[in-house]
Design an enzyme around this catalytic site. Structure first.
Site, PDB file in Angstrom:
ATOM      1  CG  ASN A  13       0.964  -0.334  -1.320  1.00 18.54           C
ATOM      2  OD1 ASN A  13      -0.226  -0.643  -1.271  1.00 18.54           O
ATOM      3  ND2 ASN A  13       1.941  -1.225  -1.250  1.00 18.54           N
ATOM      4  CE  LYS A  15       3.285  -1.558   2.322  1.00 15.11           C
ATOM      5  NZ  LYS A  15       4.541  -2.213   2.552  1.00 15.11           N
ATOM      6  CG  HIS A  99       3.820  -4.299  -3.329  1.00 11.67           C
ATOM      7  ND1 HIS A  99       4.238  -4.975  -2.215  1.00 11.67           N
ATOM      8  CD2 HIS A  99       4.122  -3.000  -3.122  1.00 11.67           C
ATOM      9  CE1 HIS A  99       4.773  -4.107  -1.361  1.00 11.67           C
ATOM     10  NE2 HIS A  99       4.704  -2.904  -1.882  1.00 11.67           N
ATOM     11  CD  GLU A 101       4.054  -5.599   1.450  1.00  7.80           C
ATOM     12  OE1 GLU A 101       2.874  -5.256   1.289  1.00  7.80           O
ATOM     13  OE2 GLU A 101       4.911  -4.862   1.977  1.00  7.80           O
ATOM     14  CD  GLU A 171       7.786  -0.458  -3.979  1.00 11.66           C
ATOM     15  OE1 GLU A 171       7.551   0.558  -3.348  1.00 11.66           O
ATOM     16  OE2 GLU A 171       7.123  -1.494  -3.856  1.00 11.66           O
ATOM     17  N   GLY A 177       9.247  -1.565   4.084  1.00  9.55           N
ATOM     18  CA  GLY A 177       8.692  -1.770   5.424  1.00  9.55           C
ATOM     19  C   GLY A 177       9.742  -2.121   6.458  1.00  9.55           C
ATOM     20  CB  SER A 217      12.047   2.659   4.287  1.00 10.31           C
ATOM     21  OG  SER A 217      11.682   1.349   4.740  1.00 10.31           O
TER      22      SER A 217
HETATM   23  C1  PEP Z   1       5.532  -0.190  -0.441  1.00 10.67           C
HETATM   24  O1  PEP Z   1       4.658  -0.812   0.144  1.00 10.67           O
HETATM   25  O2  PEP Z   1       5.535  -0.159  -1.660  1.00 10.67           O
HETATM   26  C2  PEP Z   1       6.568   0.476   0.351  1.00 10.67           C
HETATM   27  C3  PEP Z   1       7.548   1.064  -0.285  1.00 10.67           C
HETATM   28  O3  PEP Z   1       6.448   0.414   1.716  1.00 10.67           O
HETATM   29  P1  PEP Z   1       7.305   1.245   2.789  1.00 10.67           P
HETATM   30  O4  PEP Z   1       7.312   2.683   2.326  1.00 10.67           O
HETATM   31  O5  PEP Z   1       6.582   1.083   4.079  1.00 10.67           O
HETATM   32  O6  PEP Z   1       8.676   0.681   2.796  1.00 10.67           O
END
Ligand code: PEP
Length: 255
Positions: A13, A15, A99, A101, A171, A177, A217
């Site tokens: 992703n 972003k 997501h 965010e 997630e 993040g 992460s």
């Molecule tokens: C994501 O944006 O779905 C995500 C898991 O980000 P990160 O790997 O940076 O935590």
């Protein structure tokens, strides 16, 4: 990871990162590094304006390009939004929906996530449906209830047949993040719970066939342990999907 039952999907992703030129350079760097590594699907969900350049760069490779969001109407007065019909018109067939965010910063609710999911599926797209608990919910011990509720609300009205085009991305919001990762045991526990809810909704066969990813992460250091868990069928990766060597290490762990 249970490759005998379902497809492992390693998805990036991006972003709000990568201009078209930056995406082209990234894909050109990555292509030889992941060539022939066909034990998983490799997909990057990209900002809308970057999609055509990324697709062009990925042509002929095992890398696919998807989108990061989709609106639930076909067209109309929805400034700033893009429909499934528009994405299909440029050859995009996979999209992230829900997501954290989007939920956190742009007011997405389970209701709008459900509408977007249904619209994308109706247009024949594959949906990576994101869900997961926030830190306070984990601390309060209600992770399982929250995740079960989200799955039920987000998939309301989605048929068993349509589930062939649904990937669930578990997630935990506190891990996105932040550098905090769920332990492999925590990831497995919730991914297995999700599969149980899918079995309740659609039967065991559909549940066993659905890819359930972990995201939060995931990186080149922790991926092997996470992907070794039987109900973790891949990863949705933010930060580490912007660095070819890190992403390749995750693809390697999935082989
Ligand atoms: C994501 O944006 O779905 C995500 C898991 O980000 P990160 O790997 O940076 O935590």
């Amino acid at each position: 990871m249970n490759p005998t039952k379902r497809r492992t999907v390693i998805a990036g992703n991006w972003k709000m990162n990568f201009t078209p030129d930056e995406a082209t350079a990234f894909i050109n760097e990555l292509k030889p590094m992941v060539a022939g590594k066909d034990n998983c699907d490799i997909i990057f969900c990209a900002p809308y304006v970057t999609i055509p350049a990324a697709m062009e760069a990925a042509k002929g490779s095992n890398i696919k390009i998807g989108a990061e969001n989709v609106h639930f109407e076909d067209h109309g007065a929805f400034t700033g939004e893009v429909s499934a019909k528009m994405l299909r018109a440029i050859g995009v067939d996979t999209v992230i929906v829900g997501h954290s965010e989007r939920r956190q910063y742009f007011g997405e609710t389970d209701e709008t996530v459900n509408k977007r999911t249904k619209a994308a599926l109706a247009a024949g797209m594959r949906v990576i449906l994101c869900m997961g608990e926030v830190k306070e919910q984990r601390v309060a011990g209600i992770t399982n209830e929250i995740c079960a509720m989200q799955i039920k609300l987000d998939l309301a009205g989605v048929s068993a047949e349509e589930m062939k085009n649904v990937i669930i991305a578990y997630e935990p919001v506190w891990a996105i993040g932040t550098g905090l990762t769920a332990t492999p045991e925590q990831a497995e526990e919730v991914c297995a719970l999700i599969r149980g809810v899918l079995a309740e909704l659609y039967g065991k066969e559909v549940a066993e066939a659905t890819t359930v990813q972990y995201g939060g992460s995931m990186n080149e250091k922790n991926c092997a342990e996470l992907l070794a868990k039987p109900d973790v069928d891949g990863g949705l990766i933010g930060g580490a999907s912007l660095v070819a060597a890190k992403f390749t290490a995750i693809v390697d762990a999935a082989q």
